[in-house]
Write an enzyme that holds these catalytic residues in place. Structure first.
Site, PDB file in Angstrom:
ATOM      1  N   SER A 237      60.642  40.813  71.545  1.00  0.00           N
ATOM      2  CA  SER A 237      61.896  41.547  71.684  1.00  0.00           C
ATOM      3  C   SER A 237      63.082  40.729  71.182  1.00  0.00           C
ATOM      4  CB  SER A 237      62.114  41.894  73.162  1.00  0.00           C
ATOM      5  OG  SER A 237      63.433  42.316  73.413  1.00  0.00           O
TER       6      SER A 237
ATOM      7  N   TYR B 195      63.709  39.228  81.699  1.00  0.00           N
ATOM      8  CA  TYR B 195      62.884  39.907  80.696  1.00  0.00           C
ATOM      9  C   TYR B 195      62.833  39.101  79.403  1.00  0.00           C
ATOM     10  CZ  TYR B 195      61.565  43.349  77.148  1.00  0.00           C
ATOM     11  OH  TYR B 195      60.971  43.995  76.090  1.00  0.00           O
TER      12      TYR B 195
END
Length: 327
Positions: free
Chosen positions: A129, A153
């Site tokens: 990501s 995250y």
């Protein structure tokens, strides 16, 4: 080829699985069907794969955190190639509950890498990501930009990249990590900005913007992401490498909301509320490395892609919208 898609009932994973089946591969999907959002959307994704693949499609319900199950799935299905899409998504979710993404995004990946090593998997493609970058030093981000994640995250995704690199160096497991930049398109999960803006506009409600709306995002259309993934079936790249998978440019969240209003024809104004903690201010991908290594050329600009999504939403509104609103 026998391919495992973890998280294959989700948005990106199901699109990858469906394309693989359309091209004649045998696909096994491993997914826990976590009710992070309405699981009926995931069931719909699985049904599309069943319809496309027939007996070449297998669904296994379970978690990548189950080490024994992961080993069994890989060994019993003679898996040759893995697309690892399973994760606990959500920057904001990770701020509220950091332990869950750690267990899934880090521990689950380790289970998969161990199984891949034990059973001679040809390659593991890891979904990473843009959240690994965090603080902006310069834009667009290239892969040499500093990594200072601003959320749990982002930390888990960066950790997963390092595990992939180390498994390549120590155990000779062929790995590649793709850093996605805000993927969108048909069947996307309900809690994404474009879905939220579209559903609100089509129901005569104003899009809600967190903060001042001047945040910029590099939105990437799902077909481009699938193309990048499938190119790795036959393309030699540097083992353990990472590369950005982004789009053709950026747009402010405010401009995005206004474009959705225009595409839907809604007679609404914008609504603003407080900014969310840990959200990046700007993202923008330099995709020259992916272009050079795998021939990646993003083809769908954000304004075109939003129009396509709104058209798809209208065509599928009867089943999709109730599930979005219930999530």
């Amino acid at each position: 080829m026998n391919v495992l898609v973890t998280g294959g009932a989700g948005f990106i994973g199901s699109h990858i699985a469906h394309r693989l089946l359309a091209e004649g591969h045998r696909v096994v999907v491993l997914d826990v069907l976590d009710p992070y959002y309405n699981t009926a959307i995931k069931e719909r994704n699985l049904e599309l794969c069943r319809s496309e693949g027939g007996d070449r499609f297998t669904f296994v319900e379970g978690s990548i955190t189950d080490e024994a199950l992961v080993r069994e799935v890989v060994s019993s299905n003679d898996i040759e190639f893995v697309y690892h899409q399973a994760a606990q998504a959500g920057v904001r979710t990770s701020v509220e509950n950091p332990k869950k993404p750690h267990e899934i995004n880090t521990g689950g990946l380790l289970n998969l890498l161990i199984a891949a090593d034990e059973h001679g998997v040809e390659r593991v493609v890891n979904a990473s990501s843009s959240s690994v970058y965090g603080e902006v030093d310069y834009l667009p981000y290239d892969e040499d930009h500093q990594n200072v994640p601003q959320s749990p995250y982002g930390v888990t995704k960066l950790t997963a990249e390092h595990y992939c690199r180390v498994w390549n160096e120590l155990y000779d497991v062929n790995t590649v990590s793709l850093r996605y930049f805000t993927v969108y398109g048909p069947r996307m999960r309900p809690n994404m900005a474009i879905t939220n803006f579209t559903s609100r506009c089509l129901n005569g409600r104003p899009p809600v913007i967190y903060g001042d709306g001047q945040q910029t995002r590099d939105f990437t259309y799902i077909d481009d992401v699938v193309d990048a993934n499938l190119s790795l079936l036959e393309t030699d790249v540097a083992d353990g490498d990472v590369m950005n998978i982004g789009s053709t440019g950026t747009i402010t969240i405010e401009a995005l909301a206004k474009h959705v209003i225009e595409q839907t024809g809604a007679d609404v104004d914008l609504e603003y509320t407080d900014a969310k903690e840990a959200d990046a201010r700007h993202t923008h991908a330099d995709v020259s490395k992916a272009s050079e290594l795998i021939g990646y050329e993003p083809s769908t600009a954000i304004r075109e892609g939003v129009g396509q999504f709104v058209d798809w939403y209208r065509a599928n509104r009867e089943w999709y919208e109730p599930l979005v609103l219930d999530s």
